[in-house]
Design an enzyme around this catalytic site. Sequence first.
Site, PDB file in Angstrom:
ATOM      1  N   ASP A 171      18.668 -17.565 -32.860  1.00  0.00           N
ATOM      2  CA  ASP A 171      18.630 -18.573 -33.913  1.00  0.00           C
ATOM      3  C   ASP A 171      18.237 -19.917 -33.328  1.00  0.00           C
ATOM      4  OD1 ASP A 171      19.479 -16.680 -35.726  1.00  0.00           O
ATOM      5  OD2 ASP A 171      21.583 -17.284 -35.658  1.00  0.00           O
ATOM      6  N   ARG A 172      17.673 -20.754 -34.159  1.00  0.00           N
ATOM      7  CA  ARG A 172      17.201 -22.057 -33.705  1.00  0.00           C
ATOM      8  C   ARG A 172      18.301 -22.875 -33.018  1.00  0.00           C
ATOM      9  NH1 ARG A 172      14.071 -26.501 -37.563  1.00  0.00           N
ATOM     10  NH2 ARG A 172      13.664 -28.044 -35.926  1.00  0.00           N
TER      11      ARG A 172
END
Length: 314
Positions: A141-142
């Site tokens: 995930d970012r």
Amino acid sequence: MKQAKVNFIAIDEEAVGQRIDNFLLRVLKGVPKTRVYRIVRKGEVRVNKKRVTADYRLELNDVVRIPPVRVAEREAPVRPTDSVIAQLERSVLYEDDLLIIINKPSGIAVHGGSGLSYGVIEGLRQLRPENRTLELVHRLDRDTSGCLVIAKRRSMLRHLHNQLQQREKVEKLYHALVVGKWPARKQLVNAPLLKNVLQSGERMVRVHVDGKKSRTAFRVLDRFPNMTLVEAYPITGRTHQIRVHCLHAGHPIAGDQKYGMDADNQLQKQFGLKRLFLHAASIEFELPDGKRLKVEAPLPEDLAEVLAALKDQL
């Protein structure tokens, strides 16, 4: 601009294992990334006459239907900033002729698309222009930091994808700071996960009986007032698995703006936490020669400072 026709491409060994979105970005040079992702979402791209999602992995002899799209004759590539490229250079944990493993910084997506002009993979391609076939082996995930593996060759990409499909051959360990006192006896969360995309386009995941089988093993590493540092080992590999399993267990991850509680997130800011406290601490897998490789990513300074601030409260 020029108008393209419907195109059918048979997948050969060179493209096997590649994500359909990355394949299209390479084939449709000059087409904006937002347009590429849009035609995939709308089902205009077909593989063997069926709709696919952007993360579909191409297989040998797949036939990809590419719809007519307007292709720009020239389009200046978006170049990551020098500071981002320098940050990625500092983040390299391991590198050889077959792969790169970095300690992905939080806040940088793994690839461009969905409104992002670039991500880690675009930055690394700029950093290593001699490696023309750099591909992400998996995703983070970012907001998640830690071990991220990038293959330099398609053969290595296929080798690691085969291991990921046999989950027992790859061991990923994460460190997460969760809200509340995680029970020492709570060592496994076994709850099916179902993806759900809201009208806004935001991707959410929830525990649901119709979801895919999902299991995460947990171990307590340290305790603080109303907080627990845990080690998470995802036995399966689902989107947002650790985050949703922590929430399901009643202990959302600190700083989680998507699945956490606003009141908890505000309280945690007093300890300097400004983002999701989830870190891919290590990854271990088998190399083509049969040897095992384990790489560890040190906890980023911002998260280490949060733990130090919590310890001061003891």
